[in-house]
Design an enzyme around this catalytic site. Structure first.
Site, PDB file in Angstrom:
ATOM      1  N   LYS A 196      -8.539   2.561   2.425  1.00  0.00           N
ATOM      2  CA  LYS A 196      -7.095   2.753   2.607  1.00  0.00           C
ATOM      3  C   LYS A 196      -6.837   4.066   3.352  1.00  0.00           C
ATOM      4  O   LYS A 196      -5.995   4.134   4.244  1.00  0.00           O
ATOM      5  CB  LYS A 196      -6.384   2.737   1.245  1.00  0.00           C
ATOM      6  N   ASP A 242       3.062  -0.345  -4.099  1.00  0.00           N
ATOM      7  CA  ASP A 242       2.275  -1.456  -4.644  1.00  0.00           C
ATOM      8  C   ASP A 242       3.177  -2.569  -5.174  1.00  0.00           C
ATOM      9  O   ASP A 242       2.719  -3.671  -5.444  1.00  0.00           O
ATOM     10  CB  ASP A 242       1.369  -0.954  -5.785  1.00  0.00           C
ATOM     11  N   GLN A 278      -4.733   3.514  -8.113  1.00  0.00           N
ATOM     12  CA  GLN A 278      -5.795   2.498  -8.016  1.00  0.00           C
ATOM     13  C   GLN A 278      -6.157   1.968  -9.398  1.00  0.00           C
ATOM     14  O   GLN A 278      -6.436   2.738 -10.316  1.00  0.00           O
ATOM     15  CB  GLN A 278      -7.026   3.110  -7.322  1.00  0.00           C
TER      16      GLN A 278
END
Ligand code: NAP
Length: 281
Positions: free
Chosen positions: A39, A106, A83
């Site tokens: 990412k 997200d 994460q």
């Protein structure tokens, strides 16, 4: 899509706005470390500002919440990504809900889940199902009136996937069925799919005989299986038996490849959307 995004990022930067993403990684899970690195690399290539904050596995929930609050208030950061999975002693829901909805790229905060469910475009669509939808749109696979069967009902993939395919617009207007571990005679359901999307985390679960001839098959699964013949001792496979499925399917995504790179791309899109909404441009 990343090339398209470059133009948008250049336009924002020329107005003094550099979209910024913070990735928070707790512990040293090998797959998570790889995802976060990928990412960061994608942000660099796209000209986005990014920070990766690596925390020790013994980080307390209170420390993590404090960090989230700091990032919520940081003007360089428009998107925050925590994460998963988090270590067991941390309540992941509490952490995800602490991310301010405006930076929740997200799309896991209930405010964004709600917005996506009612089709409000200011909500952040979770990157993986958003990527699947865009993959269909860009491949000119019309979803309108098609029967889409989703296998898996997680909050990260299956459920938001259903919400996106149901929406009235490009990549939507499908008739949607969602299967899960308690679905009876799953093969009789998957065989009805014009578009079959599988996200269960079970290596090669979907075999050729579970697919309607000509169907579009999207394999979200990423599973490590032992393979002593490789240098790493394992290889990655999807939730679909690729060799069998590709004989039957009209189109199919590979693993690795396919959905994975799309997920990262959509995270960049969401970060740019967050910066645009923040700057009101
Ligand atoms: P998850 O949270 O573990 O959810 C799995 C879902 O599959 C659950 O809804 C479960 O049903 C269902 N399921 C499990 N076994 C089943 C079976 N035998 N038959 C029917 N349904 C079954 O997984 P996830 O986070 O959605 O991830 C799924 C897969 O996608 C994993 O391999 C993950 O690594 C991969 N993934 C890839 C990306 C990417 O970017 N490429 C992103 C996210 C996830 P119940 O609800 O009934 O338990």
């Amino acid at each position: 899509m990343r090339a398209e995004l470059l133009g948008e990022i250049r336009r924002l930067r020329s107005r003094g706005i550099t979209p910024g993403l913070a990735a928070v990684l707790v512990g040293d899970n090998a797959a998570s470390t790889t995802y976060v690195r990928m990412k960061g690399k994608a942000c660099d290539e796209a000209g986005l500002y990014h920070e990766t904050i690596r925390l020790k596995p013994e980080t307390t929930e209170a420390e993590l919440l404090e960090l989230i609050e700091r990032l919520n208030a940081d003007h360089k950061i428009h998107g925050i990504l925590v994460q998963l999975p988090l270590p067991k002693h941390i309540d992941a829901q509490r952490v995800l809900h602490r991310v301010t909805p405006a930076k929740d790229v997200d799309g896991f905060h209930p405010e964004n889940v709600g917005k996506v469910s009612i089709g409000d475009p200011t909500g952040f669509r979770p990157a993986t199902p958003y990527g699947v939808q865009q993959l269909l749109v860009k491949s000119e696979i019309d979803t309108k009136g098609q029967h889409a069967v989703i296998v898996g009902r997680s909050t990260i993939v299956g459920r938001p996937m259903a919400a996106l395919l149901l929406q009235d617009g490009p990549g939507g207007n499908a008739t949607v069925t969602v299967c899960h571990s308690r679905t009876r005679d799953i093969k009789s359901v998957t065989r009805l799919a014009d578009i079959l999307i599988v996200a269960i985390g079970k290596p090669e679960f979907v075999t050729g005989d579970m697919i309607k001839p000509g169907a579009v098959v999207i394999d979200v699964g990423v599973n490590r299986v032992d393979d002593p013949s490789t240098k790493k001792g394992y290889r990655l496979v999807g939730d679909v038996q690729f060799a069998e499925a590709k004989q039957v399917a009209g189109a199919i995504t590979p693993v690795p490849g396919g959905v994975g790179p799309m997920t990262i791309t959509m995270l960049l899109y969401n970060t740019v959307q967050a910066a645009r909404q923040w700057a009101k441009v």
